[in-house]
Scaffold this motif. Structure first.
Motif, mmCIF file in Angstrom:
data_model
loop_
_atom_site.group_PDB
_atom_site.id
_atom_site.type_symbol
_atom_site.label_atom_id
_atom_site.label_comp_id
_atom_site.label_asym_id
_atom_site.label_seq_id
_atom_site.Cartn_x
_atom_site.Cartn_y
_atom_site.Cartn_z
ATOM 1 N N MET C 85 75.307 52.998 41.264
ATOM 2 C CA MET C 85 75.333 54.358 41.819
ATOM 3 C C MET C 85 74.413 54.480 43.036
ATOM 4 S SD MET C 85 75.611 56.495 38.262
ATOM 5 C CE MET C 85 75.303 58.057 39.086
ATOM 6 N N ASP C 86 74.864 53.888 44.143
ATOM 7 C CA ASP C 86 74.051 53.939 45.357
ATOM 8 C C ASP C 86 74.699 54.836 46.410
ATOM 9 O OD1 ASP C 86 76.203 52.358 45.877
ATOM 10 O OD2 ASP C 86 75.059 50.637 46.614
ATOM 11 N N GLY C 87 75.645 55.683 46.010
ATOM 12 C CA GLY C 87 76.348 56.543 46.955
ATOM 13 C C GLY C 87 75.875 57.984 46.898
ATOM 14 N N ASP C 88 76.827 58.938 46.992
ATOM 15 C CA ASP C 88 76.437 60.350 47.071
ATOM 16 C C ASP C 88 76.455 61.046 45.707
ATOM 17 O OD1 ASP C 88 79.198 60.323 46.737
ATOM 18 O OD2 ASP C 88 79.475 62.157 47.915
ATOM 19 N N LYS C 89 76.720 60.307 44.659
ATOM 20 C CA LYS C 89 76.752 60.940 43.340
ATOM 21 C C LYS C 89 75.476 60.638 42.572
ATOM 22 C CE LYS C 89 81.709 61.272 43.275
ATOM 23 N NZ LYS C 89 82.971 60.601 42.934
#
Lengths: 322, 322, 322
Positions: C85-89
């Motif tokens: 989970m390295d994105g925008d969530k």
């Protein structure tokens, strides 16, 4: 009370003020009235005081508030009749209003003026649709041309703080960086005309309010002259009401900072109380000195929003009793 | 309790933990306390657990929660004094705080660190204004430097799951793609220092927490060494606290994935429980294996947020009784 | 009732309709059921009727509703398993669901179809995670493929207005500028198949609904033929269900305005009632004449949403009693 919109809707002002004092003294005395009752608070625009004071007033009366933010919780609503809805608006007010009304006992609506079409705004198109299609009592939580919950709270505050009979009350325009509606000054003038006060309205030329609201007030273009001997100063910005030239409607005609209410103007008053509906732009509308002085009533005035809203909801609930 | 901000505000921790156990056993036993009482929950930032657990705690106590999202339900608020408000902020905290306080009995405030100005954040400017201008009990729902509702819930969880006296508790930094505040590790360290546990804090160099929060904890830069024999692992990312060099404040100094808590590190612990305040980035902060293991406490820890909030609100309501 | 998702969840339809009539007659008769109970209403998408009618139904039952808007009040949630989970969530449903469930007794979830991946949508991935991870009763407030609260309200409305036994009910596709889910027509078809009505479904070729929902209904590609002798017309747009070609899933295959329901089509019916779930695009889905006619049921249909939701919540609360 089928709707709360104009000062005439509240009836006799002395009776209303006396009821306000009772509600303030014993806010929870009418909780049975709101049992199993729901108020829908519909916001087409942002709100702080109105949003919170309306919820608090409803809770005080034992009623459940349901808050809806149009365009945020829900989608955008079409307000024009007869259109082919192939754009960005998913639902028509013609459906949305009776639907919302079907889930509640009272509806409150905030719907600001668009400030581009005077005739449309002054017809109170959105609010009138709520009254026509909803079939439930409607409270204006500031609509295109009026903000009666604010004006009633203002009157309660003046009644609490006046030092004698028939105080001199001055409504003064003040500068602001953006174009703002006339709802607050309109309602303030309307309510002060109905109350036992001497009302003077002061603003730069071109900012003349609609005559229906100005009533018998004296209009004075010299701010210093207007302030002389005043007991209450009520500051507010508004954009051009477009009374003589509708094409000017909603324009910012002046940002003259000499109209910012400061100690210079307050000095010629009768040690006047300072009032503003909030939100207020400090050092645009009023200087820090004046708003932070002990004569500033902006906080008790805001607190009285709950009292005003509660009187209105209480009367509507009383009418709903079998 | 006038405010809930530091561990000292809760007084004796044993008494608080005992009260938490009672509240958890009979959550509805104090509903009379909240009758006719309103709590205002003001969010300057997003929230999931805090938003929901605070509402649930208030409802358990018979109180009515009113939620306000600043900048969404309302407009942006100015927080600096003395400015000419000619920009995008429509209202000053100096007015908004007493106004909001006027509509409720308790205020909760979420206001994250800006992470650009260490002195401003660590002065807790926004929260202190709420305490100073509101005149009502204030709960930090995570402010610039602390998150006491989380830390109290963490302590309750450790008390429930510890296998013996004085457990070894390790607070470990872990990588994250964005710059995050220090509020959670600060409060966790503060509360653990006050509790009967052995506290070790581990992080890469440069991530040293403020000494006021580190207290008597042992700081260990070798994560594996820190984990040896641990009973509880508490993972969290935070940005540079800027203790030695304030110009580094809020920076992401490392995204070293070797710090991601996985089975390798857990293997050297005393079959430790895994804790995290949530929201957690899976496979950044912690691997799926560790968070999905039976020793993961993240869900009961979140559930205890209601218990912690309810103890705090209960005490405030008790102080408000005539 | 552990979940409200398919028509089979409500059991015997005659009993459900009788219970609906009772709830409508005495909406406040079961307030004791909801005492100390909380329903969490989680919205991944906008909502008007569902949002409001669910709150009203909960209040009628003495329950406290807590509303959460994902991505607005809270942050975006990751729904895929095993990702870094390295994105925008910021948070995973795997944590968020049991956390939310921990603060309530019943969960309602609105989560629209993404309309890009048929297999993902028709697996009802999000709703099934709520059922699997939450451990609390779950109500679909329109999920990827079904909208049972709407279909139940539709059935109640048909039961109230039918002029005789086994009415002819026509579900007709109608044009719309955007790509819409199939949840409403799916559930309507499913419920009508289970009810004592003659169901005909009409739409342009390519818009065939999933066979699991079409059931024993007659499919008729000629809209005028379908309307002949109909007692109820139920209009709705939907995008391509991709039954034969999943690559077409979610596409707008037609915007043919000859399918807009007008007086021409209504003329061949048995003076049919017009129904639509709302929001409706006027003069796209239906002409002003038809929706404004006395035979239009869109408003009573929307009002029955409270009744349907209340029956479902009432049954869940009854199952929760000790």
């Amino acid at each position: 009370m089928k709707s709360f919109f104009h000062v005439s809707d509240i009836g006799d002002l002395s009776a209303a003020l006396q009821e306000a004092a009772e509600v303030k003294r014993t806010p929870f005395a009418w909780k049975a009235l709101g049992e199993n009752k729901t108020i829908m608070l519909v916001f087409f625009n942002s709100s702080l005081r109105t949003r919170l004071s309306s919820q608090k007033a409803a809770l005080n009366l034992g009623m459940s508030p349901i808050v809806l933010n149009i365009g945020q919780d829900s989608w955008k609503l079409e307000t024009e009749m007869g259109v082919v809805m192939d754009g960005d608006k998913s639902e028509h007010l013609r459906e949305a209003i009776p639907v919302m009304a079907g889930y509640c006992d009272i509806i409150g609506v905030r719907s600001f003026a668009g400030l581009t079409d005077r005739a449309y705004d002054y017809a109170e198109t959105v609010l009138r649709q709520f009254i026509e299609y909803g079939g439930k009592p409607v409270i204006s939580l500031e609509s295109a041309t009026v903000h009666p919950c604010q004006a009633f709270a203002d009157l309660i505050t003046i009644e609490e703080y006046r030092r004698g009979p028939r105080p001199k009350v001055v409504l003064t325009w003040a500068p602001h960086p953006r174009s703002l509606p006339q709802a607050v000054p309109n309602s303030f003038a309307e309510w002060m005309n109905a109350a036992d006060v001497e009302l003077v309205i002061t603003h730069p030329e071109g900012y003349e309010l609609d005559p229906a609201f100005v009533g018998n007030a004296r209009v004075e273009y010299d701010q210093m002259k207007a302030f002389e001997g005043a007991d209450f100063i009520y500051a507010k910005n508004w954009s051009c009401p477009g009374v003589t030239d509708p094409s000017q409607y909603g324009r910012v005609l002046s940002q003259d900072r000499s109209w910012t209410v400061g100690t210079r103007q307050m000095a010629v008053t009768n040690d006047a109380f300072f009032m503003h509906c909030l939100p207020v732009r400090r050092n645009m509308i009023v200087t820090d000195e004046v708003i932070d002085a002990p004569t500033s009533l902006v906080i008790p005035e805001a607190a009285n929003r709950t009292v005003a809203a509660q009187v209105v909801m209480k009367r509507m609930l009383e009418d709903l009793q079998p």
